[in-house]
Design an enzyme around this catalytic site. Structure first.
Site, PDB file in Angstrom:
ATOM      1  N   LYS A 199       0.851  -1.210   0.000  1.00  0.00           N
ATOM      2  CA  LYS A 199       0.000   0.000   0.000  1.00  0.00           C
ATOM      3  C   LYS A 199       0.882   1.254   0.000  1.00  0.00           C
ATOM      4  O   LYS A 199       1.968   1.225  -0.572  1.00  0.00           O
ATOM      5  CB  LYS A 199      -0.979  -0.048   1.177  1.00  0.00           C
ATOM      6  CG  LYS A 199      -1.785  -1.362   1.194  1.00  0.00           C
ATOM      7  CD  LYS A 199      -2.961  -1.350   2.127  1.00  0.00           C
ATOM      8  CE  LYS A 199      -3.694  -2.688   2.040  1.00  0.00           C
ATOM      9  NZ  LYS A 199      -4.882  -2.760   2.873  1.00  0.00           N
ATOM     10  N   GLU A 229      -9.758  -0.500  -1.744  1.00  0.00           N
ATOM     11  CA  GLU A 229      -9.384   0.903  -1.505  1.00  0.00           C
ATOM     12  C   GLU A 229      -9.453   1.706  -2.807  1.00  0.00           C
ATOM     13  O   GLU A 229      -9.793   2.891  -2.807  1.00  0.00           O
ATOM     14  CB  GLU A 229      -7.982   0.963  -0.861  1.00  0.00           C
ATOM     15  CG  GLU A 229      -8.037   0.518   0.591  1.00  0.00           C
ATOM     16  CD  GLU A 229      -6.806  -0.209   1.104  1.00  0.00           C
ATOM     17  OE1 GLU A 229      -5.720  -0.058   0.511  1.00  0.00           O
ATOM     18  OE2 GLU A 229      -6.939  -0.947   2.107  1.00  0.00           O
ATOM     19  N   GLU A 258     -11.180 -10.333  -0.593  1.00  0.00           N
ATOM     20  CA  GLU A 258     -10.816  -9.506   0.554  1.00  0.00           C
ATOM     21  C   GLU A 258     -12.071  -8.845   1.129  1.00  0.00           C
ATOM     22  O   GLU A 258     -12.500  -7.789   0.648  1.00  0.00           O
ATOM     23  CB  GLU A 258      -9.844  -8.402   0.130  1.00  0.00           C
ATOM     24  CG  GLU A 258      -8.529  -8.909  -0.420  1.00  0.00           C
ATOM     25  CD  GLU A 258      -7.408  -7.884  -0.248  1.00  0.00           C
ATOM     26  OE1 GLU A 258      -6.350  -8.278   0.233  1.00  0.00           O
ATOM     27  OE2 GLU A 258      -7.606  -6.694  -0.570  1.00  0.00           O
ATOM     28  N   GLY A 308      -7.293  -4.459   7.501  1.00  0.00           N
ATOM     29  CA  GLY A 308      -6.662  -3.526   8.428  1.00  0.00           C
ATOM     30  C   GLY A 308      -7.395  -3.390   9.755  1.00  0.00           C
ATOM     31  O   GLY A 308      -7.115  -2.485  10.535  1.00  0.00           O
ATOM     32  N   SER A 354      -6.473  -8.877   7.186  1.00  0.00           N
ATOM     33  CA  SER A 354      -5.903  -9.185   8.499  1.00  0.00           C
ATOM     34  C   SER A 354      -5.297 -10.586   8.585  1.00  0.00           C
ATOM     35  O   SER A 354      -5.324 -11.216   9.640  1.00  0.00           O
ATOM     36  CB  SER A 354      -6.926  -8.972   9.613  1.00  0.00           C
ATOM     37  OG  SER A 354      -7.291  -7.592   9.667  1.00  0.00           O
ATOM     38  N   GLY A 356      -1.578  -7.168   3.799  1.00  0.00           N
ATOM     39  CA  GLY A 356      -1.243  -5.753   3.917  1.00  0.00           C
ATOM     40  C   GLY A 356      -0.286  -5.533   5.074  1.00  0.00           C
ATOM     41  O   GLY A 356       0.928  -5.695   4.951  1.00  0.00           O
ATOM     42  N   GLY A 357      -0.828  -5.152   6.231  1.00  0.00           N
ATOM     43  CA  GLY A 357      -0.019  -4.779   7.393  1.00  0.00           C
ATOM     44  C   GLY A 357       1.108  -5.746   7.728  1.00  0.00           C
ATOM     45  O   GLY A 357       2.256  -5.326   7.929  1.00  0.00           O
TER      46      GLY A 357
HETATM   47  P1  13P Z   1      -4.426  -6.089   5.877  1.00  0.00           P
HETATM   48  O1  13P Z   1      -3.632  -7.372   5.800  1.00  0.00           O
HETATM   49  O2  13P Z   1      -3.644  -4.962   6.449  1.00  0.00           O
HETATM   50  O3  13P Z   1      -5.747  -6.308   6.515  1.00  0.00           O
HETATM   51  O4  13P Z   1      -4.714  -5.654   4.353  1.00  0.00           O
HETATM   52  C1  13P Z   1      -5.251  -6.573   3.477  1.00  0.00           C
HETATM   53  C2  13P Z   1      -5.229  -5.997   2.116  1.00  0.00           C
HETATM   54  O5  13P Z   1      -5.965  -5.070   1.826  1.00  0.00           O
HETATM   55  C3  13P Z   1      -4.266  -6.542   1.153  1.00  0.00           C
HETATM   56  O6  13P Z   1      -4.503  -6.083  -0.127  1.00  0.00           O
END
Ligand code: 13P
Length: 253
Positions: free
Chosen positions: A12, A98, A168, A174, A214, A235-236
């Site tokens: 991201k 997003e 997702e 997140g 997550s 993501g995170g």
């Molecule tokens: P998180 O793993 O931070 O929840 O994000 C998932 C995501 O949007 C990956 O594209």
């Protein structure tokens, strides 16, 4: 039917060039021996070239987080498929929630981007997923099936076989809330059934469907061992080398 798993990190809008280079270098050292599944990282556009140089020749592939559907021209702020290819990008994340919710991308725009990526030889990681409101209203299945159908509209079976789908659920992104492995597995199965009706049984059983939302070092084993979950879009946890490497080195049961 054994589908090869893909574990992908979506960075991201995080990490400057120096930080991105450092993370890529550390990651290489932590996932050296992994051969049974594929690994991809998607840094920001400004970091792609530098990260490309670092991961060249390793078991890590490069992805971009977005792309425009036109070849070139007056599209201020946009990046084309050819530009991505010219620096060694192999995958492109398209239709991320997003992009849909913050930047107004519609199913039609995403469909055009998927077509362009396939035409150019990039692997689209096509994201779908429902909001909390939609889930609570019992509409999750309809929403993902609709997104799948519209995103793949007008794409032949041969071309669509180049796509990777990432489920997702928006409420899990997140937030620290994950779909239970059973829930995720069941919705992946529903997506597979939609693919069956759009294309064929063989197509549906070959389609790689990743889970995102997550996913972390603690829940990855459970998720990744599910029959219908063919990898993760993270993501995170992909921003922390130990966590991402632990996910990549998940324990097979
Ligand atoms: P998180 O793993 O931070 O929840 O994000 C998932 C995501 O949007 C990956 O594209």
């Amino acid at each position: 039917m054994a589908r090869r798993k893909l574990i992908a990190g979506n960075w991201k809008m995080n990490k400057n060039v120096d930080e991105a280079k450092a993370l890529a270098k550390e990651l290489i050292n932590n996932v050296k021996g992994v051969e049974t599944h594929d690994i991809m990282i998607a840094p920001t556009f400004v970091c792609l070239s530098e990260v490309a140089n670092i991961i060249k020749g390793t078991n890590i592939s490069l992805g971009a987080q977005n792309m425009h559907f036109e070849d070139s021209g007056a599209y201020t702020g946009e990046v084309s498929a050819d530009m991505l290819l010219s620096i060694g990008v192999e995958y492109v994340i398209l239709g991320h929630s997003e992009r849909r919710t913050i930047f107004g991308e519609t199913d039609e725009i995403i469909n055009k981007k998927i077509k362009k990526a396939i035409e150019k030889g990039l692997i689209p990681v096509f994201c779908i997923g429902e909001t909390l409101e939609e889930r609570e209203a019992g509409k999750a299945d309809d929403v993902v099936n609709n997104q799948t159908t519209k995103g793949l509209a007008g794409i032949s079976e041969a071309d669509a076989s180049k796509v990777v789908i990432a489920y997702e659920p928006i409420w899990a992104i997140g937030t620290g809330k994950t779909a239970t492995p059973e829930d995720a597995d069941s919705i992946h199965n529903i997506i597979r059934n939609t693919l069956k009706s759009l294309y064929s049984d063989a197509f549906a059983s070959n389609m790689k469907i990743l889970y995102g939302g997550s996913m972390n070092e603690n829940n990855a084993d459970e998720l990744l061992n599910k029959e219908n979950i063919d990898g993760g879009l993270i993501g995170g946890a992909a921003l922390v080398v130990d966590k991402f490497a632990r996910i990549i080195n998940y324990v097979k049961k």
